[in-house]
Scaffold this motif. Structure first.
Motif, PDB file in Angstrom:
ATOM      1  N   ALA A 196      -6.370   6.928   8.617  1.00  0.00           N
ATOM      2  CA  ALA A 196      -5.671   7.957   7.853  1.00  0.00           C
ATOM      3  C   ALA A 196      -4.712   7.262   6.890  1.00  0.00           C
ATOM      4  O   ALA A 196      -3.855   6.474   7.309  1.00  0.00           O
ATOM      5  N   VAL A 197      -4.865   7.555   5.603  1.00  0.00           N
ATOM      6  CA  VAL A 197      -4.066   6.882   4.575  1.00  0.00           C
ATOM      7  C   VAL A 197      -3.540   7.905   3.571  1.00  0.00           C
ATOM      8  O   VAL A 197      -4.053   9.018   3.465  1.00  0.00           O
ATOM      9  N   GLN A 198      -2.515   7.489   2.837  1.00  0.00           N
ATOM     10  CA  GLN A 198      -1.921   8.335   1.812  1.00  0.00           C
ATOM     11  C   GLN A 198      -1.568   7.495   0.594  1.00  0.00           C
ATOM     12  O   GLN A 198      -1.344   6.283   0.700  1.00  0.00           O
ATOM     13  N   SER A 199      -1.480   8.159  -0.540  1.00  0.00           N
ATOM     14  CA  SER A 199      -1.010   7.514  -1.755  1.00  0.00           C
ATOM     15  C   SER A 199       0.504   7.650  -1.796  1.00  0.00           C
ATOM     16  O   SER A 199       1.038   8.681  -2.193  1.00  0.00           O
ATOM     17  N   ARG A 200       1.194   6.636  -1.334  1.00  0.00           N
ATOM     18  CA  ARG A 200       2.660   6.624  -1.324  1.00  0.00           C
ATOM     19  C   ARG A 200       3.146   5.186  -1.370  1.00  0.00           C
ATOM     20  O   ARG A 200       2.382   4.249  -1.153  1.00  0.00           O
ATOM     21  N   GLN A 201       4.423   5.022  -1.649  1.00  0.00           N
ATOM     22  CA  GLN A 201       4.992   3.694  -1.758  1.00  0.00           C
ATOM     23  C   GLN A 201       5.026   3.008  -0.400  1.00  0.00           C
ATOM     24  O   GLN A 201       5.362   3.611   0.617  1.00  0.00           O
ATOM     25  N   SER A 202       4.651   1.743  -0.396  1.00  0.00           N
ATOM     26  CA  SER A 202       4.704   0.931   0.811  1.00  0.00           C
ATOM     27  C   SER A 202       4.631  -0.531   0.394  1.00  0.00           C
ATOM     28  O   SER A 202       3.930  -0.874  -0.562  1.00  0.00           O
ATOM     29  N   SER A 203       5.347  -1.380   1.109  1.00  0.00           N
ATOM     30  CA  SER A 203       5.301  -2.811   0.789  1.00  0.00           C
ATOM     31  C   SER A 203       4.001  -3.444   1.247  1.00  0.00           C
ATOM     32  O   SER A 203       3.644  -4.539   0.813  1.00  0.00           O
ATOM     33  N   ARG A 204       3.288  -2.742   2.147  1.00  0.00           N
ATOM     34  CA  ARG A 204       1.997  -3.240   2.640  1.00  0.00           C
ATOM     35  C   ARG A 204       0.981  -2.103   2.524  1.00  0.00           C
ATOM     36  O   ARG A 204       1.089  -1.106   3.227  1.00  0.00           O
ATOM     37  N   GLN A 205       0.026  -2.277   1.625  1.00  0.00           N
ATOM     38  CA  GLN A 205      -0.993  -1.258   1.413  1.00  0.00           C
ATOM     39  C   GLN A 205      -2.376  -1.861   1.647  1.00  0.00           C
ATOM     40  O   GLN A 205      -2.571  -3.071   1.548  1.00  0.00           O
ATOM     41  N   LEU A 206      -3.332  -0.994   1.925  1.00  0.00           N
ATOM     42  CA  LEU A 206      -4.720  -1.406   2.066  1.00  0.00           C
ATOM     43  C   LEU A 206      -5.479  -1.014   0.811  1.00  0.00           C
ATOM     44  O   LEU A 206      -5.160  -0.009   0.171  1.00  0.00           O
ATOM     45  N   LEU A 207      -6.479  -1.799   0.468  1.00  0.00           N
ATOM     46  CA  LEU A 207      -7.270  -1.567  -0.737  1.00  0.00           C
ATOM     47  C   LEU A 207      -8.643  -1.021  -0.367  1.00  0.00           C
ATOM     48  O   LEU A 207      -9.340  -1.585   0.487  1.00  0.00           O
ATOM     49  N   PHE A 208      -9.020   0.074  -1.033  1.00  0.00           N
ATOM     50  CA  PHE A 208     -10.310   0.723  -0.778  1.00  0.00           C
ATOM     51  C   PHE A 208     -11.034   0.924  -2.096  1.00  0.00           C
ATOM     52  O   PHE A 208     -10.407   1.157  -3.138  1.00  0.00           O
ATOM     53  N   ASN A 209     -12.373   0.882  -2.059  1.00  0.00           N
ATOM     54  CA  ASN A 209     -13.149   1.149  -3.271  1.00  0.00           C
ATOM     55  C   ASN A 209     -13.411   2.650  -3.391  1.00  0.00           C
ATOM     56  O   ASN A 209     -12.893   3.458  -2.609  1.00  0.00           O
TER      57      ASN A 209
END
Length: 262
Positions: A142-155
């Motif tokens: 479960a992911v969201q578009s929000r600010q974070s110092s550690r994010q995951l990258l998805f295509n």
């Protein structure tokens, strides 16, 4: 359906509240974070849990005993040393594999939920489960578009492709598990979405034998390795749902003001 609640951490960001208790027993509006998580997951039909414990572990055990496990099956996975998310799951894996030895068991590939004790949300786990099954994912995050110092990258297919740490992209490369920095690769032809992870995952038991790491390790590292090997590690977009990390006293105060119905 079963679930694991990750509750072993020291809760250092919640100090001084966690100087005398585990973070699972910190309260929000008169309810412990553990009770909030158990009750919410129960509304989705989850009645079998395993909880990892370490910091003030006996307090959690006594709390559950005093509440008769809230009428559910609850197992404890005690960690003498903190094993991080991946190591904690691997230690508790027996709980999700115990039915696989039964003949004609329907639970062999039944997905299970992994949920941090210090996050709350209104995410619809029924929809997330359907997404997971429809896409035959190994893991759904479960992911969201929000600010974070550690994010995951998805295509664009919502497949995990790497991570972003402090604005630096590190991509996985198939078929071997290698990483390529954004400086060394032209990313213009590869549209990627940087999304913040919520601490909530749906997993297939097929994942458990694939956790080849030992000891203390993050489940995110395992996801990146498995994605590089072609496994489906997918994003479930939870942008339209309420979500809050309760890692600091200020977060608890803000959540209390918001009075979200969980």
């Amino acid at each position: 359906m079963k679930a694991m609640i990750l509750a072993a951490g020291l809760g250092t960001r919640l100090r001084p509240l966690t100087d005398t208790r585990p973070k699972a027993l910190v309260e929000l509006s008169g309810r412990t974070l553990l009770e909030i998580t158990l009750s919410r997951l129960r509304t989705f039909g989850i009645t079998e849990f395993i909880i990892n414990v370490h910091h003030f572990a006996d307090q959690v055990i006594d709390y559950l005993k005093a509440n008769n496990n809230f009428g559910m099956r609850i197992e404890i996975s005690r960690e003498e040393i903190l094993l991080d998310t991946g190591g904690g799951l691997k230690k508790a894996s027996w709980f999700f594999l115990e039915d696989s030895a039964l003949p004609d068991s329907k639970q062999i590939d039944e997905p299970f939920l992994l949920h941090n004790v210090d996050v709350i949300s209104t995410i619809d786990f029924s929809l997330m489960l359907q997404f997971h099954k429809d896409h035959r994912a190994l893991a759904t995050l479960a992911v969201q578009s929000r600010q974070s110092s550690r994010q995951l990258l998805f295509n664009n297919d919502l497949q995990l492709c790497g991570r972003r740490i402090d604005n630096k992209d590190i991509l996985i490369s198939r078929p071997h598990h290698t990483v390529i920095s954004s400086e060394a690769r032209n990313l213009s032809s590869i549209p990627l979405q940087a999304l913040a992870f919520s601490g909530i995952h749906l997993l297939s038991p097929r994942l458990l034998p694939l956790l080849t790491e030992d000891g203390i390790f993050s489940i995110i590292d395992s996801y990146l390795r498995l994605a590089a090997q072609g496994e489906k590690i997918l994003a479930f977009r939870a942008d339209n749902y309420y979500w809050r990390d309760l890692g600091r006293p200020a977060d608890l105060a803000q959540a209390a003001q918001e009075k979200v119905v969980l």
